[in-house]
Design an enzyme around this catalytic site. Sequence first.
Site, PDB file in Angstrom:
ATOM      1  N   ASP A  34      -2.863   4.081  29.659  1.00  0.00           N
ATOM      2  CA  ASP A  34      -2.293   2.743  29.432  1.00  0.00           C
ATOM      3  C   ASP A  34      -1.918   2.496  27.972  1.00  0.00           C
ATOM      4  OD1 ASP A  34      -4.760   2.556  28.245  1.00  0.00           O
ATOM      5  OD2 ASP A  34      -5.474   0.879  29.450  1.00  0.00           O
ATOM      6  N   GLY A  35      -2.120   3.504  27.129  1.00  0.00           N
ATOM      7  CA  GLY A  35      -1.710   3.363  25.721  1.00  0.00           C
ATOM      8  C   GLY A  35      -2.868   3.057  24.775  1.00  0.00           C
ATOM      9  N   GLU A  36      -4.040   2.690  25.327  1.00  0.00           N
ATOM     10  CA  GLU A  36      -5.170   2.393  24.434  1.00  0.00           C
ATOM     11  C   GLU A  36      -5.633   3.661  23.728  1.00  0.00           C
ATOM     12  OE1 GLU A  36      -8.177   0.440  26.728  1.00  0.00           O
ATOM     13  OE2 GLU A  36      -7.080  -1.460  26.742  1.00  0.00           O
ATOM     14  N   ARG A  89      -1.731  -7.691   1.363  1.00  0.00           N
ATOM     15  CA  ARG A  89      -0.822  -8.597   0.641  1.00  0.00           C
ATOM     16  C   ARG A  89      -0.928 -10.042   1.115  1.00  0.00           C
ATOM     17  NH1 ARG A  89       4.832  -5.582   0.696  1.00  0.00           N
ATOM     18  NH2 ARG A  89       4.014  -4.829   2.663  1.00  0.00           N
ATOM     19  N   HIS A 120      -3.976  -4.194  -3.333  1.00  0.00           N
ATOM     20  CA  HIS A 120      -2.932  -5.065  -3.891  1.00  0.00           C
ATOM     21  C   HIS A 120      -3.520  -6.219  -4.702  1.00  0.00           C
ATOM     22  CE1 HIS A 120       0.922  -6.866  -4.389  1.00  0.00           C
ATOM     23  NE2 HIS A 120       0.467  -8.001  -3.888  1.00  0.00           N
ATOM     24  N   ASP A 159       7.974  -6.183 -11.648  1.00  0.00           N
ATOM     25  CA  ASP A 159       7.617  -7.616 -11.722  1.00  0.00           C
ATOM     26  C   ASP A 159       6.347  -7.769 -12.553  1.00  0.00           C
ATOM     27  OD1 ASP A 159       5.484  -6.867 -10.053  1.00  0.00           O
ATOM     28  OD2 ASP A 159       6.543  -7.470  -8.242  1.00  0.00           O
ATOM     29  N   LYS A 182      10.998 -10.529 -11.090  1.00  0.00           N
ATOM     30  CA  LYS A 182      11.438 -10.480  -9.685  1.00  0.00           C
ATOM     31  C   LYS A 182      11.282 -11.831  -9.008  1.00  0.00           C
ATOM     32  CE  LYS A 182       8.726  -8.486  -6.382  1.00  0.00           C
ATOM     33  NZ  LYS A 182       8.095  -7.354  -5.668  1.00  0.00           N
ATOM     34  N   ARG A 184      11.365 -13.104  -5.022  1.00  0.00           N
ATOM     35  CA  ARG A 184      11.505 -12.636  -3.641  1.00  0.00           C
ATOM     36  C   ARG A 184      12.243 -13.687  -2.823  1.00  0.00           C
ATOM     37  NH1 ARG A 184      10.128  -8.679  -0.570  1.00  0.00           N
ATOM     38  NH2 ARG A 184       8.811  -7.585  -2.065  1.00  0.00           N
ATOM     39  N   ASP A 208       5.004   0.817  -9.509  1.00  0.00           N
ATOM     40  CA  ASP A 208       4.480  -0.327  -8.741  1.00  0.00           C
ATOM     41  C   ASP A 208       3.319   0.173  -7.893  1.00  0.00           C
ATOM     42  OD1 ASP A 208       4.273  -2.917  -7.851  1.00  0.00           O
ATOM     43  OD2 ASP A 208       6.309  -3.038  -7.045  1.00  0.00           O
TER      44      ASP A 208
END
Length: 284
Positions: A34-36, A89, A120, A159, A182, A184, A208
């Site tokens: 079933d994809g699990e 993020r 991050h 940035d 920067k 966004r 970055d």
Amino acid sequence: MKIVGGPASQLLASRTARALGTEPVLCEFNRFPDGELYLRIADEIKNESVILIQSTPTDSDLVSLLQLIDACNEAKELNVVIPYMGYSRQDKRFKPREPISARAVARCINADRVFTVNIHEKSVLGYFPCPAKNLDAAKLLGEYIAGFGLENPILVAPDEGAERLVKKVSSGLGFDYDHLQKTRLSGDTVTIKTKNIDVTGRHVVLVDDMIATGGTMTESIKMLKDQGAVDVYLACVHPVLARNAVLRLFNAGVKDIIATDTLEKAESILSVAPLIADALKDLQ
Ligand code: R5P
């Protein structure tokens, strides 16, 4: 000490194990009809000290990490290394009624200790229910760039957020560095404004923490090329490189992309295994 590598970090786990003079434990990764997701750790880990290494760029990778943690519940001690942590993020509420996704993820990590690599936003470490430490690949990146032997390069952050990283990458190597500005506009579009950096005739390395859609770097490369940069290289810790990022970057004129193996891509030419191995040695 047993090292277990999740499906997203098999190479990094193997390299880390080798750096520590051992071998990673074999795991079986599969899916039910079933994809699990299904997985099984092949070796006995009961009463062992276990190091689990698994990045979580996708939701499936996060589920695999949670399954691995559960599979290790009889370990004596469990240290979890999340080299690239997805959702980091979304470290705060940008709009009312949004989740703090990084907190939601961190709270699920049931371990004795967690390590991340250039997460991050460091405040996310406080969301884990156990002590969490961030490892910094800046020195490795700096040494790698220095090895290029570029004449008088300038390192540039796209940035202000990446300015600290570019400063650390340059540290002790005598590189000039600066940052751009920067704004966004959407998930994959940004505008980049220059400051007064004179890049005419210079080799530029844009630095970055991650390249996701490539929007930030694409605009930065174009602007720096327009301003007379000779070659523009990209260096990042986490090569997310989503969708058509690589095509966008090469169409913008990038010379080359240098990334670490926190995410295992063709661009991951620099390994953070020594960094992780050093941190783990301290535990022994
Ligand atoms: C954001 O603050 C990060 O440091 C990166 O600049 C950003 O995630 C890059 O995203 P993209 O490649 O989609 O522009």
